[in-house]
Design a protein around this motif. Structure first.
Motif, PDB file in Angstrom:
ATOM      1  N   LYS A   3     -19.295 -18.045  -7.522  1.00  0.00           N
ATOM      2  CA  LYS A   3     -18.847 -17.697  -6.180  1.00  0.00           C
ATOM      3  C   LYS A   3     -18.243 -18.941  -5.565  1.00  0.00           C
ATOM      4  N   VAL A   4     -17.123 -18.774  -4.890  1.00  0.00           N
ATOM      5  CA  VAL A   4     -16.429 -19.901  -4.278  1.00  0.00           C
ATOM      6  C   VAL A   4     -16.325 -19.656  -2.783  1.00  0.00           C
ATOM      7  N   LEU A   5     -17.042 -20.504  -2.014  1.00  0.00           N
ATOM      8  CA  LEU A   5     -16.881 -20.467  -0.562  1.00  0.00           C
ATOM      9  C   LEU A   5     -15.579 -21.191  -0.273  1.00  0.00           C
ATOM     10  N   HIS A   6     -14.628 -20.452   0.257  1.00  0.00           N
ATOM     11  CA  HIS A   6     -13.228 -20.878   0.289  1.00  0.00           C
ATOM     12  C   HIS A   6     -12.669 -20.787   1.694  1.00  0.00           C
ATOM     13  N   ASN A   7     -11.802 -21.745   2.015  1.00  0.00           N
ATOM     14  CA  ASN A   7     -11.014 -21.703   3.240  1.00  0.00           C
ATOM     15  C   ASN A   7      -9.565 -21.823   2.807  1.00  0.00           C
ATOM     16  N   ASN A   8      -8.794 -20.784   3.034  1.00  0.00           N
ATOM     17  CA  ASN A   8      -7.431 -20.720   2.508  1.00  0.00           C
ATOM     18  C   ASN A   8      -6.502 -21.788   3.070  1.00  0.00           C
ATOM     19  N   LEU A  37     -20.440 -16.801   7.334  1.00  0.00           N
ATOM     20  CA  LEU A  37     -21.757 -16.681   6.737  1.00  0.00           C
ATOM     21  C   LEU A  37     -22.794 -16.371   7.812  1.00  0.00           C
ATOM     22  N   THR A  38     -23.861 -15.718   7.417  1.00  0.00           N
ATOM     23  CA  THR A  38     -24.996 -15.541   8.311  1.00  0.00           C
ATOM     24  C   THR A  38     -25.847 -16.799   8.232  1.00  0.00           C
ATOM     25  N   ALA A  39     -26.790 -16.921   9.142  1.00  0.00           N
ATOM     26  CA  ALA A  39     -27.691 -18.078   9.114  1.00  0.00           C
ATOM     27  C   ALA A  39     -28.456 -18.113   7.795  1.00  0.00           C
ATOM     28  N   MET A  40     -28.926 -16.978   7.331  1.00  0.00           N
ATOM     29  CA  MET A  40     -29.674 -16.930   6.079  1.00  0.00           C
ATOM     30  C   MET A  40     -28.791 -17.324   4.893  1.00  0.00           C
ATOM     31  N   THR A  44     -29.349 -20.568   2.506  1.00  0.00           N
ATOM     32  CA  THR A  44     -29.465 -20.391   1.056  1.00  0.00           C
ATOM     33  C   THR A  44     -28.498 -21.323   0.334  1.00  0.00           C
ATOM     34  N   VAL A  45     -27.276 -21.420   0.822  1.00  0.00           N
ATOM     35  CA  VAL A  45     -26.285 -22.318   0.214  1.00  0.00           C
ATOM     36  C   VAL A  45     -26.767 -23.765   0.313  1.00  0.00           C
ATOM     37  N   LEU A  46     -27.270 -24.156   1.461  1.00  0.00           N
ATOM     38  CA  LEU A  46     -27.763 -25.524   1.643  1.00  0.00           C
ATOM     39  C   LEU A  46     -28.903 -25.825   0.684  1.00  0.00           C
ATOM     40  N   LYS A  47     -29.776 -24.855   0.488  1.00  0.00           N
ATOM     41  CA  LYS A  47     -30.890 -25.039  -0.445  1.00  0.00           C
ATOM     42  C   LYS A  47     -30.363 -25.234  -1.866  1.00  0.00           C
ATOM     43  N   LYS A  48     -29.361 -24.446  -2.253  1.00  0.00           N
ATOM     44  CA  LYS A  48     -28.782 -24.566  -3.591  1.00  0.00           C
ATOM     45  C   LYS A  48     -28.031 -25.890  -3.763  1.00  0.00           C
ATOM     46  N   LEU A  49     -27.485 -26.419  -2.676  1.00  0.00           N
ATOM     47  CA  LEU A  49     -26.799 -27.708  -2.704  1.00  0.00           C
ATOM     48  C   LEU A  49     -27.795 -28.875  -2.678  1.00  0.00           C
ATOM     49  N   HIS A  50     -29.016 -28.588  -2.262  1.00  0.00           N
ATOM     50  CA  HIS A  50     -30.026 -29.635  -2.050  1.00  0.00           C
ATOM     51  C   HIS A  50     -29.537 -30.631  -1.006  1.00  0.00           C
ATOM     52  N   MET A  51     -28.975 -30.076   0.092  1.00  0.00           N
ATOM     53  CA  MET A  51     -28.431 -30.916   1.161  1.00  0.00           C
ATOM     54  C   MET A  51     -28.833 -30.362   2.512  1.00  0.00           C
ATOM     55  N   PRO A  52     -29.031 -31.255   3.479  1.00  0.00           N
ATOM     56  CA  PRO A  52     -29.191 -30.776   4.849  1.00  0.00           C
ATOM     57  C   PRO A  52     -27.828 -30.372   5.411  1.00  0.00           C
ATOM     58  N   GLU A  98     -28.583 -20.349  -9.125  1.00  0.00           N
ATOM     59  CA  GLU A  98     -29.415 -21.040  -8.142  1.00  0.00           C
ATOM     60  C   GLU A  98     -28.936 -22.456  -7.826  1.00  0.00           C
ATOM     61  N   ILE A  99     -27.748 -22.804  -8.307  1.00  0.00           N
ATOM     62  CA  ILE A  99     -27.220 -24.132  -8.014  1.00  0.00           C
ATOM     63  C   ILE A  99     -25.846 -24.026  -7.355  1.00  0.00           C
TER      64      ILE A  99
END
Length: 115
Positions: A3-8, A37-40, A44-52, A98-99
């Motif tokens: 999945k690619v979170l994208h900004n055209n 994106l929703t808050a959830m 979830t993306v931040l958790k998979k990135l391991h970033m705040p 999960e990453i």
């Protein structure tokens, strides 16, 4: 499938999509500006990135410099800022199971899709 979170409007994001396409990598585009994106989902993306949240903020953006650069915000406050201003989110973000990773530089993307 990646999945690619994208900004055209982002040339780097478009170039990653081109790279994936040229290398026959199956991917799904999620335009997070057109379909925020929703808050959830963001958490979830931040958790998979391991970033705040503060680490995925585009700090070179005029909006960041004008409104947020001098502020000390909590994780929840940064999440609220990113939800209200999705253009401040680093892009592209690639998600595989999960990453996840921020899709720069291209060498890291190549390693990510091959493993």
């Amino acid at each position: 499938m990646i999945k690619v979170l994208h900004n055209n409007v982002c040339s780097k994001s478009r170039s990653i999509l081109e790279h994936l396409d040229e290398n026959n990598v199956a991917f799904e585009i999620i335009d997070f500006v057109e379909n925020p994106l929703t808050a959830m989902e963001l958490k979830t993306v931040l958790k998979k990135l391991h970033m705040p949240a503060s680490e995925v903020v585009r700090k070179n953006e005029p909006l960041y410099k004008e409104k947020f650069a001098s502020q000390e915000l909590s994780e929840d406050e940064w999440i609220a800022v990113l939800l209200e201003n999705p253009s401040l989110i680093q892009r592209p973000i690639l998600i595989k199971g999960e990453i996840a990773m921020i899709g720069r530089p291209i060498e890291n993307v190549k390693f990510f899709i091959d493993n």
